[in-house]
Design a protein around this motif. Structure first.
Motif, PDB file in Angstrom:
ATOM      1  N   LEU A 115       0.904  -1.177   0.188  1.00 15.19           N
ATOM      2  CA  LEU A 115      -0.247   0.113   0.243  1.00 15.19           C
ATOM      3  C   LEU A 115       1.021   1.416  -0.324  1.00 15.19           C
ATOM      4  O   LEU A 115       2.123   1.587   0.731  1.00 15.19           O
ATOM      5  CB  LEU A 115      -0.612   0.225   0.931  1.00 15.19           C
ATOM      6  N   GLU A 116       0.913   2.130  -1.244  1.00 12.18           N
ATOM      7  CA  GLU A 116       1.444   2.979  -1.303  1.00 12.18           C
ATOM      8  C   GLU A 116       0.943   4.558   0.097  1.00 12.18           C
ATOM      9  O   GLU A 116      -0.189   4.707   0.032  1.00 12.18           O
ATOM     10  CB  GLU A 116       1.509   3.750  -2.787  1.00 12.18           C
ATOM     11  N   PRO A 117       1.872   4.558   0.369  1.00 12.30           N
ATOM     12  CA  PRO A 117       1.559   6.149   1.025  1.00 12.30           C
ATOM     13  C   PRO A 117       0.338   7.305   0.640  1.00 12.30           C
ATOM     14  O   PRO A 117       0.160   7.482  -0.424  1.00 12.30           O
ATOM     15  CB  PRO A 117       2.369   6.454   1.609  1.00 12.30           C
ATOM     16  N   GLY A 118      -0.914   7.411   1.735  1.00 13.08           N
ATOM     17  CA  GLY A 118      -1.848   7.919   0.545  1.00 13.08           C
ATOM     18  C   GLY A 118      -2.992   7.597   0.740  1.00 13.08           C
ATOM     19  O   GLY A 118      -3.577   7.269  -0.054  1.00 13.08           O
ATOM     20  N   PRO A 132      -9.792   1.681   2.877  1.00 15.10           N
ATOM     21  CA  PRO A 132      -9.638   1.142   4.356  1.00 15.10           C
ATOM     22  C   PRO A 132      -8.290  -0.007   4.061  1.00 15.10           C
ATOM     23  O   PRO A 132      -8.271  -1.032   2.935  1.00 15.10           O
ATOM     24  CB  PRO A 132     -11.178   0.623   4.562  1.00 15.10           C
ATOM     25  N   ALA A 133      -8.328  -0.292   4.984  1.00 19.29           N
ATOM     26  CA  ALA A 133      -6.788  -1.570   5.411  1.00 19.29           C
ATOM     27  C   ALA A 133      -7.129  -2.365   6.173  1.00 19.29           C
ATOM     28  O   ALA A 133      -7.526  -2.091   7.314  1.00 19.29           O
ATOM     29  CB  ALA A 133      -5.664  -1.105   5.239  1.00 19.29           C
ATOM     30  N   LEU A 134      -7.830  -4.077   6.280  1.00 24.66           N
ATOM     31  CA  LEU A 134      -7.055  -4.930   7.128  1.00 24.66           C
ATOM     32  C   LEU A 134      -6.226  -5.653   6.846  1.00 24.66           C
ATOM     33  O   LEU A 134      -6.042  -6.064   6.305  1.00 24.66           O
ATOM     34  CB  LEU A 134      -8.206  -5.496   7.015  1.00 24.66           C
ATOM     35  N   ASP A 158      -8.669  -0.497   9.945  1.00 23.01           N
ATOM     36  CA  ASP A 158      -8.128   0.913   9.508  1.00 23.01           C
ATOM     37  C   ASP A 158      -8.794   1.224   8.496  1.00 23.01           C
ATOM     38  O   ASP A 158      -8.235   1.375   7.007  1.00 23.01           O
ATOM     39  CB  ASP A 158      -6.487   0.598   9.136  1.00 23.01           C
ATOM     40  N   HIS A 159      -9.605   1.688   9.501  1.00 18.05           N
ATOM     41  CA  HIS A 159     -10.342   2.761   8.166  1.00 18.05           C
ATOM     42  C   HIS A 159      -9.953   4.013   8.512  1.00 18.05           C
ATOM     43  O   HIS A 159      -9.883   4.329   9.597  1.00 18.05           O
ATOM     44  CB  HIS A 159     -12.213   2.478   8.264  1.00 18.05           C
ATOM     45  N   PRO A 160     -10.007   5.329   7.462  1.00 20.62           N
ATOM     46  CA  PRO A 160      -9.323   5.894   7.848  1.00 20.62           C
ATOM     47  C   PRO A 160     -10.200   7.091   8.440  1.00 20.62           C
ATOM     48  O   PRO A 160      -9.688   8.057   9.452  1.00 20.62           O
ATOM     49  CB  PRO A 160      -9.079   7.067   6.423  1.00 20.62           C
ATOM     50  N   SER A 161     -11.900   6.613   9.051  1.00 21.52           N
ATOM     51  CA  SER A 161     -12.346   7.773   9.673  1.00 21.52           C
ATOM     52  C   SER A 161     -12.203   7.048  10.821  1.00 21.52           C
ATOM     53  O   SER A 161     -12.755   7.895  11.907  1.00 21.52           O
ATOM     54  CB  SER A 161     -13.859   7.725   9.075  1.00 21.52           C
ATOM     55  N   LEU A 162     -11.701   6.392  11.272  1.00 28.57           N
ATOM     56  CA  LEU A 162     -11.197   5.682  12.470  1.00 28.57           C
ATOM     57  C   LEU A 162     -10.360   5.926  13.291  1.00 28.57           C
ATOM     58  O   LEU A 162      -9.985   6.212  14.697  1.00 28.57           O
ATOM     59  CB  LEU A 162     -11.860   4.395  12.487  1.00 28.57           C
ATOM     60  N   ARG A 163      -9.745   6.996  12.171  1.00 31.78           N
ATOM     61  CA  ARG A 163      -8.308   6.621  12.977  1.00 31.78           C
ATOM     62  C   ARG A 163      -8.099   7.740  14.288  1.00 31.78           C
ATOM     63  O   ARG A 163      -7.386   7.176  15.542  1.00 31.78           O
ATOM     64  CB  ARG A 163      -7.160   7.559  12.527  1.00 31.78           C
TER      65      ARG A 163
END
Length: 265
Positions: A161-164, A168-170, A252-257
């Motif tokens: 996975l590239e930065p940016g 969402p990542a599991l 790892d969902h961006p909205s949950l960080r």
């Protein structure tokens, strides 16, 4: 559908137990790639969770989903091929098709969509998800399917996975070994944890995009940071393959960080 973590674990254990069945198509000479199967299983769970048959008050699957959610959130993945798959596909459910790349492409098909992904050697993963059933009440067409032996490989390592990357990542625990079927169920748990904790607006955006996501195995150092963060963590009940309480997935969902995780599956 809101998070069930207002219920104590003991309450969930005392409730009648249900299971969410998933069936992955694995033809003898043309199995899907492992990562594609994991991502497709996660998207299948999300697709069911937002289906009107599950969400509407009078939806035909709504009561089964409520019963399942009030108990332990179990998922079981079985495998089928040929006539077995055709019989399984005839039962009420939703089939979700993957990319076929084994590398976690950003796009993914949803029920009814056309896909040109995959090759003759690596077909796109096909996963069918069904409304929850009682733990001992599987339809006979599914009960006879095998759970064990769901072993899949990636023909090439999944792309990093590239930065940016907005998906969402599991993240799968690099220290826990699981069969493909078990890992598919765990990926589904991770996607479900993320879904429960999102706002309605974030859910709508994810759904409208076709539930893009990536399943990856991080380095041990990254896993340590992720599992100690505020992101939701799947801790397995230990019914099969792994020890009870094992952390298997970080969602790892961006909205949950920036939000604390209220519980685990």
């Amino acid at each position: 559908m809101s998070s069930p973590f207002q219920h104590q674990a003991a309450d969930r254990d005392a409730a009648p137990q249900f299971v969410l069945p998933l069936v992955v198509r694995i033809e003898r000479d043309a199995p899907p790639a492992r990562t594609d199967a994991l991502e497709t299983a996660a998207r299948a769970v999300l697709t069911l969770l937002c289906d009107e048959r599950a969400t509407a008050d009078d939806g035909e699957w709504a009561q089964a989903v409520r019963n399942w959610q009030d108990a332990r959130i179990r998922k079981v993945v079985r495998r089928a091929r040929g006539a077995e798959w055709r019989r399984a596909a005839a039962l009420p459910g939703i089939t979700v098709t993957g990319s076929g790349s084994g590398s976690g492409s950003a796009s993914g098909s949803v029920p009814g969509a056309n896909t040109e992904a995959g090759t003759a050697d690596v077909p796109p993963a096909e996963v069918r998800v069904y409304p929850p059933v009682p733990l001992d009440g599987w339809p006979k067409e599914l009960a006879k399917l095998q759970v064990s032996g769901t072993e899949l490989d990636d023909p090439e390592p999944p792309s990093p996975l590239e930065p940016g990357d907005p998906r969402p990542a599991l993240w799968m625990n690099p220290d826990v070994t699981m069969s493909a079927g078990k890992a598919m169920a765990q990926a589904g748990h991770g996607a479900q944890l993320a879904w429960w904790e999102l706002s309605d607006a974030d859910r709508d955006a994810w759904r409208a995009a076709g539930f893009p996501l990536a399943v990856r195995t991080p380095s041990p150092a990254l896993w340590t940071r992720l599992s100690a963060s505020s992101l939701p963590v799947v801790r397995d009940a230990g019914f099969t393959e792994v020890a009870p309480g094992s952390a298997t997935v970080v969602a790892d969902h961006p909205s949950l960080r920036a939000h604390p995780a209220p519980g685990t599956l």
